[in-house]
Each structure stands twice: as C-alpha cells, then as structure tokens.
Design a protein around this motif. Sequence first.
Motif, PDB file in Angstrom:
ATOM      1  N   GLN A  66      55.764  18.660 -64.882  1.00  0.00           N
ATOM      2  CA  GLN A  66      56.369  19.887 -64.112  1.00  0.00           C
ATOM      3  C   GLN A  66      56.775  19.484 -63.040  1.00  0.00           C
ATOM      4  O   GLN A  66      57.210  20.284 -62.212  1.00  0.00           O
ATOM      5  N   GLY A  67      56.903  18.189 -62.471  1.00  0.00           N
ATOM      6  CA  GLY A  67      57.496  17.741 -61.447  1.00  0.00           C
ATOM      7  C   GLY A  67      56.594  17.887 -60.355  1.00  0.00           C
ATOM      8  O   GLY A  67      56.955  17.471 -59.013  1.00  0.00           O
ATOM      9  N   PHE A  68      55.430  17.573 -60.372  1.00  0.00           N
ATOM     10  CA  PHE A  68      54.159  17.611 -59.392  1.00  0.00           C
ATOM     11  C   PHE A  68      53.936  16.128 -59.128  1.00  0.00           C
ATOM     12  O   PHE A  68      54.351  15.268 -60.066  1.00  0.00           O
ATOM     13  N   THR A  69      53.412  15.784 -57.932  1.00  0.00           N
ATOM     14  CA  THR A  69      52.961  14.618 -57.709  1.00  0.00           C
ATOM     15  C   THR A  69      51.626  14.527 -57.957  1.00  0.00           C
ATOM     16  O   THR A  69      50.979  15.474 -57.396  1.00  0.00           O
ATOM     17  N   VAL A  70      50.835  13.536 -58.447  1.00  0.00           N
ATOM     18  CA  VAL A  70      49.649  13.455 -58.796  1.00  0.00           C
ATOM     19  C   VAL A  70      49.158  12.088 -58.531  1.00  0.00           C
ATOM     20  O   VAL A  70      49.679  11.070 -58.822  1.00  0.00           O
ATOM     21  N   MET A  71      47.943  12.088 -57.828  1.00  0.00           N
ATOM     22  CA  MET A  71      47.369  10.823 -57.420  1.00  0.00           C
ATOM     23  C   MET A  71      45.829  11.017 -57.969  1.00  0.00           C
ATOM     24  O   MET A  71      45.126  11.860 -57.993  1.00  0.00           O
ATOM     25  N   GLU A  72      45.561   9.608 -58.332  1.00  0.00           N
ATOM     26  CA  GLU A  72      43.919   9.527 -58.653  1.00  0.00           C
ATOM     27  C   GLU A  72      43.365   9.428 -57.458  1.00  0.00           C
ATOM     28  O   GLU A  72      43.544   8.894 -56.642  1.00  0.00           O
ATOM     29  N   ALA A  73      41.787   9.801 -57.591  1.00  0.00           N
ATOM     30  CA  ALA A  73      41.020   9.900 -56.516  1.00  0.00           C
ATOM     31  C   ALA A  73      39.669   9.613 -56.818  1.00  0.00           C
ATOM     32  O   ALA A  73      39.222   9.836 -57.953  1.00  0.00           O
ATOM     33  N   GLU A  74      38.773   8.884 -56.089  1.00  0.00           N
ATOM     34  CA  GLU A  74      37.410   8.505 -56.072  1.00  0.00           C
ATOM     35  C   GLU A  74      36.603   9.754 -55.549  1.00  0.00           C
ATOM     36  O   GLU A  74      36.612  10.018 -54.491  1.00  0.00           O
ATOM     37  N   VAL A  75      35.595  10.113 -56.404  1.00  0.00           N
ATOM     38  CA  VAL A  75      34.675  11.113 -55.733  1.00  0.00           C
ATOM     39  C   VAL A  75      33.525  10.449 -55.128  1.00  0.00           C
ATOM     40  O   VAL A  75      32.970   9.538 -55.884  1.00  0.00           O
ATOM     41  N   ARG A  76      33.218  10.747 -53.740  1.00  0.00           N
ATOM     42  CA  ARG A  76      32.193   9.873 -52.974  1.00  0.00           C
ATOM     43  C   ARG A  76      31.171  10.861 -52.721  1.00  0.00           C
ATOM     44  O   ARG A  76      31.259  12.189 -52.688  1.00  0.00           O
ATOM     45  N   ALA A  77      29.810  10.298 -52.722  1.00  0.00           N
ATOM     46  CA  ALA A  77      28.695  11.270 -52.079  1.00  0.00           C
ATOM     47  C   ALA A  77      29.105  11.315 -50.677  1.00  0.00           C
ATOM     48  O   ALA A  77      29.202  10.432 -49.875  1.00  0.00           O
ATOM     49  N   ALA A  78      28.960  12.484 -50.117  1.00  0.00           N
ATOM     50  CA  ALA A  78      29.150  12.775 -48.844  1.00  0.00           C
ATOM     51  C   ALA A  78      27.973  12.413 -47.827  1.00  0.00           C
ATOM     52  O   ALA A  78      26.860  13.085 -48.298  1.00  0.00           O
ATOM     53  N   ALA A  79      27.966  11.781 -46.912  1.00  0.00           N
ATOM     54  CA  ALA A  79      26.835  11.467 -46.164  1.00  0.00           C
ATOM     55  C   ALA A  79      26.985  12.239 -44.791  1.00  0.00           C
ATOM     56  O   ALA A  79      27.834  12.174 -44.173  1.00  0.00           O
ATOM     57  N   GLY A  80      26.014  13.069 -44.934  1.00  0.00           N
ATOM     58  CA  GLY A  80      25.805  13.886 -43.576  1.00  0.00           C
ATOM     59  C   GLY A  80      27.015  14.939 -43.611  1.00  0.00           C
ATOM     60  O   GLY A  80      27.249  15.554 -44.713  1.00  0.00           O
ATOM     61  N   ARG A  81      26.822  15.716 -42.689  1.00  0.00           N
ATOM     62  CA  ARG A  81      27.528  16.859 -42.397  1.00  0.00           C
ATOM     63  C   ARG A  81      28.957  16.727 -42.423  1.00  0.00           C
ATOM     64  O   ARG A  81      29.540  15.593 -41.735  1.00  0.00           O
ATOM     65  N   PHE A  82      29.847  17.506 -42.598  1.00  0.00           N
ATOM     66  CA  PHE A  82      31.478  17.568 -42.262  1.00  0.00           C
ATOM     67  C   PHE A  82      31.486  18.460 -41.165  1.00  0.00           C
ATOM     68  O   PHE A  82      30.980  19.467 -40.707  1.00  0.00           O
ATOM     69  N   PRO A  83      32.652  18.158 -40.319  1.00  0.00           N
ATOM     70  CA  PRO A  83      32.650  18.738 -38.860  1.00  0.00           C
ATOM     71  C   PRO A  83      33.277  20.247 -39.246  1.00  0.00           C
ATOM     72  O   PRO A  83      33.950  20.385 -40.313  1.00  0.00           O
ATOM     73  N   VAL A  84      33.052  21.137 -38.297  1.00  0.00           N
ATOM     74  CA  VAL A  84      33.460  22.382 -38.403  1.00  0.00           C
ATOM     75  C   VAL A  84      35.159  22.137 -38.210  1.00  0.00           C
ATOM     76  O   VAL A  84      35.639  21.360 -37.496  1.00  0.00           O
ATOM     77  N   TRP A  85      35.923  22.779 -39.397  1.00  0.00           N
ATOM     78  CA  TRP A  85      37.381  22.802 -39.267  1.00  0.00           C
ATOM     79  C   TRP A  85      38.151  23.920 -39.917  1.00  0.00           C
ATOM     80  O   TRP A  85      37.397  24.196 -40.614  1.00  0.00           O
ATOM     81  N   PHE A  86      39.504  24.034 -39.801  1.00  0.00           N
ATOM     82  CA  PHE A  86      39.967  25.115 -40.585  1.00  0.00           C
ATOM     83  C   PHE A  86      39.720  24.946 -41.902  1.00  0.00           C
ATOM     84  O   PHE A  86      40.235  23.650 -42.650  1.00  0.00           O
ATOM     85  N   PHE A  87      39.751  25.881 -42.748  1.00  0.00           N
ATOM     86  CA  PHE A  87      39.758  25.806 -44.212  1.00  0.00           C
ATOM     87  C   PHE A  87      41.023  25.909 -44.721  1.00  0.00           C
ATOM     88  O   PHE A  87      41.713  27.004 -44.815  1.00  0.00           O
ATOM     89  N   THR A  88      41.627  25.053 -45.324  1.00  0.00           N
ATOM     90  CA  THR A  88      42.659  24.792 -45.939  1.00  0.00           C
ATOM     91  C   THR A  88      42.677  24.090 -47.295  1.00  0.00           C
ATOM     92  O   THR A  88      41.561  23.554 -47.751  1.00  0.00           O
ATOM     93  N   CYS A  89      43.733  23.825 -47.929  1.00  0.00           N
ATOM     94  CA  CYS A  89      43.662  23.474 -49.301  1.00  0.00           C
ATOM     95  C   CYS A  89      43.345  21.722 -49.079  1.00  0.00           C
ATOM     96  O   CYS A  89      42.637  21.303 -50.028  1.00  0.00           O
ATOM     97  N   VAL A  90      43.733  21.398 -47.924  1.00  0.00           N
ATOM     98  CA  VAL A  90      43.484  19.954 -47.906  1.00  0.00           C
ATOM     99  C   VAL A  90      42.005  19.657 -47.599  1.00  0.00           C
ATOM    100  O   VAL A  90      41.308  18.730 -47.904  1.00  0.00           O
ATOM    101  N   GLU A  91      41.497  20.595 -46.727  1.00  0.00           N
ATOM    102  CA  GLU A  91      39.914  20.463 -46.378  1.00  0.00           C
ATOM    103  C   GLU A  91      39.042  20.677 -47.554  1.00  0.00           C
ATOM    104  O   GLU A  91      38.177  19.908 -47.644  1.00  0.00           O
ATOM    105  N   ALA A  92      39.435  21.738 -48.385  1.00  0.00           N
ATOM    106  CA  ALA A  92      38.685  21.902 -49.539  1.00  0.00           C
ATOM    107  C   ALA A  92      38.740  20.642 -50.589  1.00  0.00           C
ATOM    108  O   ALA A  92      37.676  20.194 -51.085  1.00  0.00           O
ATOM    109  N   VAL A  93      39.814  20.024 -50.845  1.00  0.00           N
ATOM    110  CA  VAL A  93      40.144  18.730 -51.442  1.00  0.00           C
ATOM    111  C   VAL A  93      39.192  17.488 -50.959  1.00  0.00           C
ATOM    112  O   VAL A  93      38.420  17.024 -51.566  1.00  0.00           O
ATOM    113  N   LYS A  94      39.541  17.438 -49.742  1.00  0.00           N
ATOM    114  CA  LYS A  94      38.742  16.331 -48.893  1.00  0.00           C
ATOM    115  C   LYS A  94      37.115  16.452 -49.212  1.00  0.00           C
ATOM    116  O   LYS A  94      36.296  15.547 -49.235  1.00  0.00           O
ATOM    117  N   ARG A  95      36.608  17.761 -49.041  1.00  0.00           N
ATOM    118  CA  ARG A  95      35.096  18.034 -49.096  1.00  0.00           C
ATOM    119  C   ARG A  95      34.746  17.932 -50.552  1.00  0.00           C
ATOM    120  O   ARG A  95      33.665  17.405 -50.917  1.00  0.00           O
TER     121      ARG A  95
END
Length: 120
Positions: A66-95
């Motif tokens: 479809q012409g999209f860019t695709v990257m494989e990623a590793e799912v890690r266990a998050a240690a501790g809390r995430f900082p307060v930040w704007f909720f964007t598509c990037v932040e959702a994927v990162k979390r």
Amino acid sequence: MQAIVVFHDKGAGFWPWLFGRRGFRHCFLALNDGRAWMVVDPRSNGTEILAEVAADYDLTAFYRLQGFTVMEAEVRAAAGRFPVWFFTCVEAVKRALGLRGWWIWTPYQLFRCLEKAHGK
C-alpha cells in the motif's frame, strides 16, 4: 510478541500535514500474539483497536504494498512510570512498545529510533 510499526500520511490531521515529514505524518502499531494480528491505531477522534487477520498472514508485506513504511519493533516491559506528555500517535506506540524517550515526538523520529535499534 511480534510487533510492527506502520508509518504513512493517510488520516493525519492539520498539524502533521503542515509540519510533518512526507510519508511520516501518522503511525500505528500491529501486534501478533500468535493467534492474530491486532492493530492499535491511535487517532485524533479515538483509538481504533482491531483483530485484523490470522497470525500467519504477512501483514508487513500487505502494508508495504500500500506504500506504507513498516518497521519491526521489540515489545519491552516498561520499568516504572512514563512521564506526563501529550497523547499523540507516537506516544501511544512508544508506550505500547515500552519505549522511552522524551525527544521522540514525531513519527519520523520514532522511525529513526527503531531503525537505529535494528542496526540499519
């Protein structure tokens, strides 16, 4: 758990169209739990979560056709809390991936971070 991050321009809002890099104005995540691919697509009007297709389907190839860019990623266990930040598509994927980095706030920066993690 297998994960891919998909980058594209479709459905991006006003600000990503104005300031975003072409091809990297929106991102979403697809997770494979061994039974099915689940797509988590955070949008400005709500997060869409779908059980897309069977686990053995080549979803990476489908999105690349479809012409999209695709990257494989590793799912890690998050240690501790995430900082307060704007909720964007990037932040959702990162979390969802357990990825930290306050300096990663655009889809292209996330792409570069994942690219670096895979040694490309």
